[in-house]
Design an enzyme around this catalytic site. Structure first.
Site: not given
Length: 334
Positions: A107, A305
């Site tokens: 991320d 994610h």
């Protein structure tokens, strides 16, 4: 100062960085692999990678990024700019008695890892990125780009800009907010494609308005959620959110690197169900130019994610295979 966590085989350590303490968790011996988490997480997001990398012959070290967990949390908003976080990573490598390391991030930690390699190639000789691909500095200011996204809705990065605004949404119910945020971006619990996008805020609304209701993602147990919630209930969210409040400063600070490729041996792993890989598909296609040292790029089918937590075995295999080519286990890292 170090203490042994016998239940997990992890050693917790605190070293001194430019802004104060940096909390690390490590396992194993061998070449150093530094693991950098994203938002809203902590060293704990690498709990499945630390033992796997240690077993493969590496010294795996996961840190709490500045503003998170047990690491220092400077009061000034501009103390969270990218060059400060790169300096923290360099300080960790040197504090551990090493001259160089492989750095892997997830991320916004992937962006920190990429910029660590870009700015300090003398220290970071290989770079792994999970979920967020490398995008060279360039174009208009990020704040202008984000403000123009979403039409009548507000992109989450823009929503995060005003100090205190997102904190007022999150901090009254940290555990519930985290559960919803993790679920919104997990492949097994995210809402369908026709649902309102949880990365955006409607007029007068909050991010939480769009979080799915229901069970936790398969990768997130109640105990795991307790760990994350406990850290943020203690620290608050301002330090974590300040990373987003420095993107225009980063754009100015990194002007000398405009359009620069990341030349070290690199790895990218993303999920096919992650908005990051969809929005940044052009960046992935540009890897032959922007990542000339790319060794492997993989999109995990049906993954959201939280790549290394949703699909730990596949992620570990990809990391170990990549590391074997760029830093063979048992070789010196200095």
């Amino acid at each position: 100062m170090a203490r042994q966590d016998g239940s997990a085989g992890f050693t917790h350590r605190t070293v001194l960085g430019p802004a104060g303490r940096i909390h690390l968790v490590e396992q194993g011996t061998g070449p150093l692999v530094l693991l950098v988490h994203g938002f809203p997480e902590s060293w704990y997001s690498w709990r499945r990678q630390l033992p796997a990398l240690a077993a493969a012959g590496y010294r795996a070290v996961a840190l709490d990024v500045r503003g998170y967990g047990r690491s220092a949390k400077p009061a000034a908003t501009d103390a969270y700019r990218m060059l400060d976080l790169v300096a923290d990573n360099v300080a960790v490598v040197h504090a551990l008695g090493e001259e160089s390391a492989v750095v892997v991030g997830h991320d916004c930690g992937a962006t920190i890892a990429a910029n660590s390699g870009l700015v300090r190639p003398d220290v970071f000789r290989a770079v792994g990125m999970l979920s967020v691909p490398y995008v060279p500095r360039g174009g208009p200011r990020p704040g202008e780009v984000f403000a123009g996204m979403g039409g009548g809705e507000e992109f989450h990065v823009s929503y995060f800009q005003e100090p205190g605004r997102a904190e007022a949404e999150i901090e009254p119910d940290v555990r519930g907010w985290l559960a919803g945020f993790y679920a919104a971006l997990s492949a097994d619990t995210m809402a369908g494609p026709d649902a309102p996008d949880p990365h955006f805020v409607g007029a007068g609304g909050t991010l939480r308005d769009r979080f799915p209701e229901g069970p936790l993602p398969g990768w997130l147990g109640e105990t795991d959620l307790d760990v994350y919630a406990g850290e943020f209930e203690r620290t608050g969210f301002t330090g974590a959110l300040n990373r987003y409040r420095n993107m225009d400063r980063d754009w100015a600070d990194l002007a000398a690197y405009d359009g620069a490729p990341l030349k070290q041996p690199s790895l990218f792993v993303g999920g096919t169900e992650d908005a990051s890989t969809m929005w940044l598909a052009d960046a992935i296609e540009a890897f032959p130019v922007t990542l000339p040292g790319l060794v492997s790029s993989r999109l995990l089918d049906g993954c959201g994610h939280w790549v290394q937590q949703e699909r730990p075995e596949e992620t570990n295999r990809l990391l170990v295979d990549w590391l074997a080519g760029v830093t063979p286990a048992g070789s010196r890292s200095g």
